[in-house]
Motif scaffolding. Structure first.
Motif, mmCIF file in Angstrom:
data_model
loop_
_atom_site.group_PDB
_atom_site.id
_atom_site.type_symbol
_atom_site.label_atom_id
_atom_site.label_comp_id
_atom_site.label_asym_id
_atom_site.label_seq_id
_atom_site.Cartn_x
_atom_site.Cartn_y
_atom_site.Cartn_z
ATOM 1 N N ASN A 69 0.666 -0.885 0.200
ATOM 2 C CA ASN A 69 0.049 -0.049 0.466
ATOM 3 C C ASN A 69 0.403 1.399 -0.159
ATOM 4 O O ASN A 69 -0.022 1.807 0.481
ATOM 5 N N GLY A 70 2.137 1.367 -0.216
ATOM 6 C CA GLY A 70 3.117 2.753 -0.103
ATOM 7 C C GLY A 70 3.561 2.613 1.711
ATOM 8 O O GLY A 70 3.930 4.147 0.907
ATOM 9 N N LYS A 71 2.729 1.665 2.065
ATOM 10 C CA LYS A 71 3.399 2.622 3.154
ATOM 11 C C LYS A 71 3.757 1.674 4.358
ATOM 12 O O LYS A 71 5.133 1.363 5.070
ATOM 13 N N MET A 72 3.027 0.251 4.333
ATOM 14 C CA MET A 72 3.252 -0.839 5.039
ATOM 15 C C MET A 72 4.644 -1.675 4.614
ATOM 16 O O MET A 72 4.082 -1.394 3.775
ATOM 17 N N VAL A 73 4.900 -1.863 5.376
ATOM 18 C CA VAL A 73 6.358 -2.880 5.330
ATOM 19 C C VAL A 73 6.787 -4.635 4.664
ATOM 20 O O VAL A 73 6.126 -4.403 6.988
ATOM 21 N N PHE A 74 6.048 -4.451 4.804
ATOM 22 C CA PHE A 74 6.538 -6.351 4.457
ATOM 23 C C PHE A 74 7.772 -7.118 4.614
ATOM 24 O O PHE A 74 7.859 -7.196 3.181
ATOM 25 N N PHE A 75 7.645 -9.365 4.438
ATOM 26 C CA PHE A 75 8.665 -9.653 4.950
ATOM 27 C C PHE A 75 8.195 -11.098 4.032
ATOM 28 O O PHE A 75 7.925 -11.312 4.622
ATOM 29 N N GLU A 76 8.636 -11.854 3.353
ATOM 30 C CA GLU A 76 8.682 -13.125 3.409
ATOM 31 C C GLU A 76 9.770 -13.836 3.591
ATOM 32 O O GLU A 76 10.426 -13.811 3.719
ATOM 33 N N LYS A 77 9.119 -14.781 4.387
ATOM 34 C CA LYS A 77 10.370 -15.191 5.522
ATOM 35 C C LYS A 77 11.259 -15.893 4.909
ATOM 36 O O LYS A 77 11.781 -15.396 5.008
ATOM 37 N N ALA A 78 11.065 -16.980 3.605
ATOM 38 C CA ALA A 78 11.701 -17.238 3.286
ATOM 39 C C ALA A 78 12.858 -17.153 1.840
ATOM 40 O O ALA A 78 13.223 -16.608 1.726
ATOM 41 N N ASP A 79 11.788 -15.248 1.756
ATOM 42 C CA ASP A 79 13.225 -14.309 1.784
ATOM 43 C C ASP A 79 13.900 -13.715 2.269
ATOM 44 O O ASP A 79 15.759 -13.347 2.174
ATOM 45 N N LEU A 80 13.607 -14.238 3.487
ATOM 46 C CA LEU A 80 14.735 -13.377 4.609
ATOM 47 C C LEU A 80 15.758 -14.459 4.455
ATOM 48 O O LEU A 80 15.998 -14.468 4.623
ATOM 49 N N LEU A 81 15.623 -16.167 4.753
ATOM 50 C CA LEU A 81 16.335 -17.172 4.996
ATOM 51 C C LEU A 81 16.995 -16.985 3.600
ATOM 52 O O LEU A 81 17.807 -17.362 3.926
ATOM 53 N N THR A 82 17.063 -16.594 2.356
ATOM 54 C CA THR A 82 17.887 -16.847 1.324
ATOM 55 C C THR A 82 18.541 -15.600 1.302
ATOM 56 O O THR A 82 19.372 -15.656 1.184
ATOM 57 N N TRP A 83 17.613 -14.542 1.880
ATOM 58 C CA TRP A 83 18.802 -13.198 1.751
ATOM 59 C C TRP A 83 19.839 -13.454 2.826
ATOM 60 O O TRP A 83 21.062 -13.762 2.549
ATOM 61 N N ILE A 84 19.711 -13.973 4.009
ATOM 62 C CA ILE A 84 20.650 -14.329 4.763
ATOM 63 C C ILE A 84 21.423 -15.537 4.910
ATOM 64 O O ILE A 84 22.821 -15.165 5.353
ATOM 65 N N ARG A 85 20.794 -16.470 4.042
ATOM 66 C CA ARG A 85 22.089 -17.713 3.443
ATOM 67 C C ARG A 85 22.943 -17.520 2.406
ATOM 68 O O ARG A 85 23.844 -18.040 2.093
#
Length: 109
Positions: A69-85
């Motif tokens: 919605n141009g305001k709230m920020v959300f993250f997909e858990k799978a994306d976070l794990l991929t990014w961390i790894r």
């Protein structure tokens, strides 16, 4: 004697209340573990970093996120794990095994 009973009952009540709050917190954490989409607070807690650090990472676009919605920020858990790894460092044992494999391969030639 009545004063001591009141203090004892009040202490027992506070202990019971504290125990119940701990159980509620534990159950909430279990529920959050099953979520696939996390808000900023949940993602920061999941990653073990501060909200401000995570927000800065979104501002710099160094981490994948969604802003539907141009305001709230959300993250997909799978994306976070991929990014961390993404920048994995090998252990000394893994490096040693790889070196031995290469030496064996070169010796076979």
């Amino acid at each position: 004697m009545t004063g001591n009973n009141t203090i004892s009952n009040e202490a027992a009540y506070h202990k019971q209340l504290s125990d119940l709050q701990g159980r509620v917190n534990h159950l909430e954490e279990i529920l959050h573990q099953g979520k696939e989409v996390l808000n900023l607070d949940e993602a920061a807690k999941f990653m073990g970093i501060s909200r401000s650090t995570l927000y800065k990472m979104t501002h710099e676009q160094t981490i994948p996120f969604y802003k539907p919605n141009g305001k709230m920020v959300f993250f997909e858990k799978a994306d976070l794990l991929t990014w961390i790894r993404q920048n994995r460092y090998s252990s000394k044992a893994e490096i040693s095994e790889e070196a031995d494999r290469i030496i064996r391969k070169l010796a076979a030639k």
